[in-house]
Design a protein around this motif. Structure first.
Motif, short mmCIF file in Angstrom:
data_model
loop_
_atom_site.label_atom_id
_atom_site.label_comp_id
_atom_site.label_asym_id
_atom_site.label_seq_id
_atom_site.Cartn_x
_atom_site.Cartn_y
_atom_site.Cartn_z
N PHE A 1 -0.09 -31.80 -65.02
CA PHE A 1 -1.50 -31.46 -65.48
C PHE A 1 -1.41 -33.24 -65.66
CE2 PHE A 1 -5.19 -33.17 -67.76
CZ PHE A 1 -6.06 -32.34 -66.59
N THR A 2 -0.05 -33.73 -65.54
CA THR A 2 -0.26 -35.43 -66.22
C THR A 2 0.04 -36.45 -64.96
OG1 THR A 2 0.87 -35.09 -68.34
CG2 THR A 2 0.84 -36.80 -67.32
N ALA A 3 0.73 -35.47 -63.96
CA ALA A 3 1.73 -35.51 -62.75
C ALA A 3 0.27 -35.88 -61.28
CB ALA A 3 1.97 -35.23 -61.81
N ALA A 4 -0.33 -34.63 -62.00
CA ALA A 4 -1.81 -34.96 -60.70
C ALA A 4 -2.81 -35.33 -61.05
CB ALA A 4 -2.37 -33.67 -60.95
N TRP B 1 -14.00 -45.37 -62.34
CA TRP B 1 -13.73 -43.82 -62.29
C TRP B 1 -12.00 -43.23 -61.76
CZ3 TRP B 1 -10.75 -41.63 -58.42
CH2 TRP B 1 -11.00 -42.25 -56.85
N ARG B 2 -11.48 -44.29 -61.89
CA ARG B 2 -10.00 -43.65 -61.37
C ARG B 2 -9.55 -43.53 -62.65
NH1 ARG B 2 -8.05 -44.46 -56.15
NH2 ARG B 2 -9.49 -45.75 -54.37
N TRP B 3 -9.96 -44.41 -63.58
CA TRP B 3 -9.38 -44.62 -65.31
C TRP B 3 -9.96 -43.65 -65.66
CZ3 TRP B 3 -5.62 -47.54 -67.68
CH2 TRP B 3 -5.10 -48.61 -66.50
N VAL B 4 -10.68 -42.95 -65.25
CA VAL B 4 -10.80 -41.54 -65.91
C VAL B 4 -9.88 -40.37 -65.64
CG1 VAL B 4 -12.54 -39.60 -65.51
CG2 VAL B 4 -13.47 -41.56 -65.60
N PHE B 5 -9.08 -40.50 -65.09
CA PHE B 5 -8.06 -39.77 -64.30
C PHE B 5 -6.93 -40.27 -65.21
CE2 PHE B 5 -10.97 -38.36 -60.83
CZ PHE B 5 -11.36 -38.06 -61.17
N PHE B 6 -7.07 -41.49 -64.55
CA PHE B 6 -5.62 -42.22 -65.87
C PHE B 6 -5.54 -42.46 -67.00
CE2 PHE B 6 -5.51 -45.54 -61.73
CZ PHE B 6 -4.98 -45.06 -61.55
N VAL B 7 -6.75 -42.38 -67.78
CA VAL B 7 -6.31 -41.73 -69.52
C VAL B 7 -5.47 -40.06 -69.41
CG1 VAL B 7 -8.96 -42.82 -69.73
CG2 VAL B 7 -8.91 -40.26 -69.18
N ASN B 8 -5.33 -39.48 -68.81
CA ASN B 8 -4.95 -38.30 -69.42
C ASN B 8 -3.50 -38.54 -69.29
OD1 ASN B 8 -7.21 -36.59 -69.12
ND2 ASN B 8 -7.00 -36.37 -66.43
N VAL B 9 -2.83 -39.60 -68.41
CA VAL B 9 -1.31 -39.39 -68.44
C VAL B 9 -0.82 -40.25 -69.49
CG1 VAL B 9 0.28 -40.66 -66.81
CG2 VAL B 9 -1.54 -40.13 -65.69
#
Length: 491
Positions: free
Chosen positions: A115-118, A193-201
């Motif tokens: 999940f983190t890598a994706a 919008w990209r940081w919506v996914f980067f915050v998961n890392v």
């Protein structure tokens, strides 16, 4: 001489790496020996529950930005969510079964890695197609997390504290759901919008470390000598074609013959799945689980509960913005629903009478939820009228959900805890999808001359489904099962 010394060292390193990647390690002794150490395991599971629901609710905030960047239509952008959801629904049960055999802690940690890598890959996606594909990979990781979350809570909590532990987990999910719209709006507006996914890392990395040290090992494992691949194929086909058919009827740009064909395929795949489960040597879903009145009714309740929870997330913003309420104000009012859910899930143990059984709590919670929806069906859908009704709906569902999950897991033998947890989460994910899809369908087919009629029809639909949940709880009022919930002792 150096090469001779290096060989044993290399072998030792390979064995250590193999042990880390393919086996579960025990928690440190100081954690296992703590009287309340099991709460640390629940906290580790809550990180995954929070992150999963946060990601589910935050992704929709990226739609306008994605449309602008990739110069495409909303129907195309919706696949960012649809690919995630379809993959999740198809994989939850088989992943739960695999986890029963290979170890729930191990599969859960793999889920965080994937999940983190994706999530990082989604943030770096160069095109909309790449983003859709990375979201599907992200859903594989989410399936590894969600299929094991209920089972890990069940096997970690001591007898008599399961309902409280499941309530805390449900509260973490509701908190992620509640923060998603607000946090998503801030991130998309301020950073893109990209940081919506980067915050998961960073959250994923922290959760991976916490899970490695805090989660217990799996002590009872099943066999997967004959994995039911045809069953998996029929399950994926049935759920995918059903959701695509509903989406097509709700405005996705598909010709009507294709929409009708999708529904026909869904029905045929469901029949084929039922036949496969009855005949397979080692079926994907044990038919004995579904023949249990308590488990079957509990799964219906899980599906209906999340359908009723997520349906208003579509209905309320549409109704309020149509009447002149701003989108930000509508989002604030909508927060009453997950806030009520979180409050009930976390505080029900302190407020409700201790003598109340899970059955009585589930019945009371579903009755409150049904009453709130009756109110939404009868009163004008305005800001002043909706806020208390949404809060009451959230409170009812927050009492119902952990009690219903406890009823299901208490009826499941320990060896099938992961499979049952996967079933609960699959029905929850399917309920989420159906809640969004059915309300969208109702609003889509409402007459343009009287859109408010569509709002009330959608509220009536949710009310009928809430009453169905109530009936499913009445079905479970028979004698409780005699065996104890699946809980394993870590050695």
């Amino acid at each position: 001489m150096d090469s001779l010394e290096a060989a044993p060292s290399s072998t030792t390193s390979r064995r250590a790496l193999s042990a880390l990647l393919f086996s579960e390690r025990a928690r440190p002794e100081w954690i296992r020996a703590r009287p309340n150490g099991w709460w640390l395991a629940i906290a580790a599971v809550c990180l995954g529950a929070f992150m999963g629901q946060l990601d589910a609710s935050i992704a929709t905030l990226t739609y306008p930005a994605l449309q602008a960047q990739f110069h495409t239509d909303l129907a195309d952008v919706e696949w960012v969510s649809l690919s995630y959801l379809l993959t999740l629904v198809a994989l939850l049960v088989p992943v739960g079964r695999l986890s029963d055999a290979r170890g729930r802690k191990l599969m859960y940690l793999y889920g965080f890695v994937l999940f983190t890598a994706a999530s990082a890959a989604c943030g770096l996606a160069p095109s909309l197609l790449a983003l859709v594909l990375f979201r599907a990979v992200q859903a594989v990781g989410a399936a590894l997390l969600q299929a094991n979350s209920v089972a890990l809570v069940t096997t970690s909590a001591p007898r008599g504290r399961l309902r409280a532990a499941l309530g805390v987990q449900a509260g973490a999910q509701a908190l992620g759901l509640a923060l998603g719209p607000t946090l998503g709006g801030v991130i998309v507006t301020g950073w893109g919008w990209r940081w919506v996914f980067f915050v998961n890392v960073p959250v994923g990395i922290a959760a991976l470390v916490a899970g490695h040290y805090l989660l217990p090992r799996t002590r009872t494992q099943a066999s997967t000598d004959h994995f039911d691949w045809p069953g998996l194929l029929w399950l994926a086909t049935a759920t995918t074609t059903l959701l695509l058919g509903i989406s097509g009827a709700s405005g996705l740009h598909l010709p009507w013959p294709i929409v009708l064909a999708l529904f026909a395929f869904a029905a045929a795949a469901t029949v084929a799945l039922a036949r496969r489960l009855a005949r397979a040597v080692s079926p994907l879903i044990d038919p004995a689980l579904l023949r249990s009145r308590r488990i079957a009714a509990g799964l219906v309740g899980a599906l209906g509960g999340y359908l009723v929870l997520f349906g208003p997330l579509v209905l309320v913003p549409v109704a309020l913005t149509r009447s002149g309420t701003s989108l930000s104000a509508a989002g604030l009012i909508l927060t009453a629903l997950p806030a009520g859910f979180a409050a009930a899930a976390l505080l029900a143990e302190r407020v409700l009478p201790p003598a109340w059984s899970d059955r009585r709590r589930a019945l009371a919670g579903s009755a409150v939820a049904a009453g709130a929806l009756v109110g939404m069906m009868l009163v004008p859908l305005t800001a002043a009228g909706l806020a208390p009704l949404l809060a009451a709906l959230g409170l009812g569902l927050g009492v119902f959900t952990p009690a219903n999950n406890a009823l299901v897991m208490a009826a499941v033998p320990a060896r099938a805890a992961g499979t049952a947890g996967g079933l609960v989460n699959m029905t929850r994910a399917l309920g989420t999808a159906l809640g969004v899809a059915l309300v969208t369908l109702t609003l889509h087919i409402a007459p343009r001359s009287n859109p408010a009629l569509g709002d009330h029809v959608a509220a009536a639909l949710l009310t009928v489904l809430a009453l169905g949940v109530l009936v499913s709880n009445l079905i479970t009022l028979g004698p409780a099962p005699q065996h104890t919930p699946g809980r394993h002792t870590e050695l």
